[in-house]
Motif scaffolding. Structure first.
Motif, short mmCIF file in Angstrom:
data_model
loop_
_atom_site.label_atom_id
_atom_site.label_comp_id
_atom_site.label_asym_id
_atom_site.label_seq_id
_atom_site.Cartn_x
_atom_site.Cartn_y
_atom_site.Cartn_z
N ARG A 1 -3.45 -2.77 9.28
CA ARG A 1 -3.88 -1.91 8.14
C ARG A 1 -3.75 -0.72 8.20
O ARG A 1 -3.67 0.03 6.97
CB ARG A 1 -5.62 -2.64 8.20
CG ARG A 1 -6.15 -3.75 7.78
CD ARG A 1 -7.48 -3.66 7.72
NE ARG A 1 -8.36 -3.28 8.68
CZ ARG A 1 -9.00 -3.90 9.81
NH1 ARG A 1 -8.65 -5.29 9.83
NH2 ARG A 1 -9.62 -3.27 10.55
N ASN A 2 -3.40 -0.28 9.31
CA ASN A 2 -3.00 1.34 9.33
C ASN A 2 -1.42 1.58 9.35
O ASN A 2 -1.13 2.82 9.55
CB ASN A 2 -3.85 1.79 10.52
CG ASN A 2 -5.09 2.30 10.23
OD1 ASN A 2 -5.84 3.19 9.71
ND2 ASN A 2 -5.96 1.21 10.66
N SER B 1 0.91 -1.20 -0.02
CA SER B 1 -0.11 0.00 -0.01
C SER B 1 0.69 1.24 -0.11
O SER B 1 0.47 2.33 -0.71
CB SER B 1 -0.91 -0.02 1.10
OG SER B 1 -1.72 -0.88 1.08
N THR C 1 -6.29 -4.30 12.90
CA THR C 1 -6.62 -2.66 12.67
C THR C 1 -5.28 -1.92 12.55
O THR C 1 -5.02 -1.21 11.64
CB THR C 1 -7.38 -2.11 13.66
OG1 THR C 1 -8.71 -2.71 13.70
CG2 THR C 1 -7.88 -0.65 13.24
N ARG D 1 -8.36 8.80 0.34
CA ARG D 1 -9.05 9.03 1.66
C ARG D 1 -8.04 9.20 2.80
O ARG D 1 -7.97 10.11 3.67
CB ARG D 1 -10.11 8.07 2.08
CG ARG D 1 -10.96 8.71 3.22
CD ARG D 1 -12.03 7.43 3.34
NE ARG D 1 -12.93 7.07 2.30
CZ ARG D 1 -12.82 5.98 2.04
NH1 ARG D 1 -12.05 4.90 2.36
NH2 ARG D 1 -13.58 5.70 1.00
N MET D 2 -7.10 7.89 2.64
CA MET D 2 -5.95 8.40 3.86
C MET D 2 -4.88 9.24 3.58
O MET D 2 -4.63 10.19 4.45
CB MET D 2 -5.24 6.83 3.65
CG MET D 2 -4.12 6.64 4.92
SD MET D 2 -2.54 7.21 4.24
CE MET D 2 -2.01 5.92 3.09
N GLU E 1 -11.19 0.85 -6.88
CA GLU E 1 -11.60 0.18 -5.68
C GLU E 1 -10.26 0.39 -4.82
O GLU E 1 -10.56 0.40 -3.47
CB GLU E 1 -11.53 -1.15 -6.10
CG GLU E 1 -12.06 -1.89 -4.62
CD GLU E 1 -12.71 -3.45 -5.21
OE1 GLU E 1 -12.31 -4.45 -4.34
OE2 GLU E 1 -13.23 -3.50 -6.08
N ARG E 2 -9.11 0.51 -5.16
CA ARG E 2 -7.98 0.58 -4.47
C ARG E 2 -7.61 1.88 -4.35
O ARG E 2 -6.91 2.51 -3.19
CB ARG E 2 -6.97 -0.04 -5.01
CG ARG E 2 -5.44 -0.36 -4.10
CD ARG E 2 -4.47 -1.20 -4.84
NE ARG E 2 -3.15 -1.57 -3.84
CZ ARG E 2 -3.08 -2.20 -2.90
NH1 ARG E 2 -4.24 -2.90 -2.41
NH2 ARG E 2 -2.16 -2.28 -2.26
N THR F 1 -9.42 4.89 -4.22
CA THR F 1 -10.25 5.56 -3.39
C THR F 1 -10.00 5.59 -1.74
O THR F 1 -9.90 6.67 -1.26
CB THR F 1 -11.58 5.23 -3.52
OG1 THR F 1 -12.25 5.38 -4.97
CG2 THR F 1 -12.84 5.76 -2.61
N PRO F 2 -9.65 4.50 -1.05
CA PRO F 2 -9.29 4.49 0.35
C PRO F 2 -7.99 5.03 0.41
O PRO F 2 -7.65 5.70 1.43
CB PRO F 2 -9.53 3.00 0.50
CG PRO F 2 -9.27 2.26 -0.66
CD PRO F 2 -9.95 2.98 -1.51
N ARG G 1 -6.48 12.54 4.93
CA ARG G 1 -6.68 12.76 6.38
C ARG G 1 -5.17 12.87 6.92
O ARG G 1 -5.11 13.81 7.93
CB ARG G 1 -7.18 11.17 6.88
CG ARG G 1 -7.47 11.37 8.11
CD ARG G 1 -7.92 9.90 8.72
NE ARG G 1 -9.20 9.41 7.98
CZ ARG G 1 -9.34 8.44 7.46
NH1 ARG G 1 -8.27 7.62 7.30
NH2 ARG G 1 -10.45 8.18 6.87
#
Length: 252
Positions: free
Chosen positions: A241-242, A13, A238, A52-53, A45-46, A48-49, A56
């Motif tokens: 993932r972050n 990622s 979690t 967003r990250m 699909e990949r 967009t998130p 942020r």
């Protein structure tokens, strides 16, 4: 000493995020979602998130026509002046957000000069940090963050570390056999969080995930009181993932 480079989801990622940031930086007047998909090859699909990250974290901003431009956080990190201070502040903000999201104390640890070192952490009244009753540098065998970092070293690197630090028994659950520890480290999948179930301190459980940046091993970890042990695995997933957020800051 060499590091074992095995791809993990956060690493993949991070590579995608860097491609997006490089593309945004080339378009000083902005680039749309469609343009980013076309130029990076990353599907919607990949993408967009990821966007967003990145918004942020302040790495990109969206202007009035919906296009993306370089954000303030990226500008600060890209500056040669006060880079270390900007990086530390960015990492602290990320750790603080993770603490609030997980409801747990969060730690960033690196392997510096052959020692496991907690470089930053985020705690609070409801998310107390672990009481460091024994120096973390001397008990990598008993902590999730220590084992996560040792797991990123090659066999000789692990042997060297253990030869310099006696494997003391800190609780009844602490592993004190180097053969058993080395066996467990060798069988630990890089994509699965390392857990510490009261091995370092009675009353505390922890988890850690790897964040290798360049040639330096590191990890992101969390701790919870044992009465919240039922939340540990979900919180660890979690955290994993972050981890991209932290890896990205270190890579910039």
């Amino acid at each position: 000493m060499a590091l074992r480079h095995e791809p993990t989801a956060p690493y993949d990622s991070t590579q995608d995020a860097l491609r997006v940031l490089e593309t945004v930086a080339r378009h000083t007047t902005g680039v749309t979602d469609a343009g980013l998909t076309r130029e990076t090859g990353i599907g919607t699909e990949r993408l967009t998130p990821l966007l967003r990250m990145l918004r942020r974290e302040g790495y990109v901003e969206q202007v009035t026509d919906g296009a993306y431009v370089t954000g303030a956080a990226l500008t600060r990190l890209a500056s040669a002046h006060h880079h270390e201070e900007a990086l530390r502040n960015q990492l602290q903000q990320t750790l603080d957000r993770l603490r609030d999201r997980l409801g747990a104390a969060v730690y960033l640890s690196r392997y510096v000069d052959g020692e496991v070192t907690v470089t930053q952490y985020a705690d609070g009244p409801g998310t107390p940090a672990v009481n460091e009753w024994v120096d973390f540098r001397s008990c990598a065998h008993a902590t999730a963050l220590g084992k996560s970092i040792l797991g990123q070293l090659d066999h000789d690197g692990r042997r060297d570390h253990l030869s310099r630090h006696r494997m003391a028994r800190l609780t009844s659950r602490t592993i004190t056999s180097d053969r058993l520890l080395l066996s467990r480290l060798a069988s630990q999948p890089p994509t699965v969080p390392v857990l510490d179930l009261q091995e370092y301190a009675v009353g505390t459980v922890c988890a850690a995930v790897p964040i290798t940046a360049g040639s330096t091993a590191g990890c992101l970890a969390l701790s919870l009181p044992v009465e919240h042990a039922h939340r540990l695995r979900r919180a660890a997933d979690t955290l994993n993932r972050n981890a991209t957020r932290v890896l990205l800051s270190l890579a910039l």
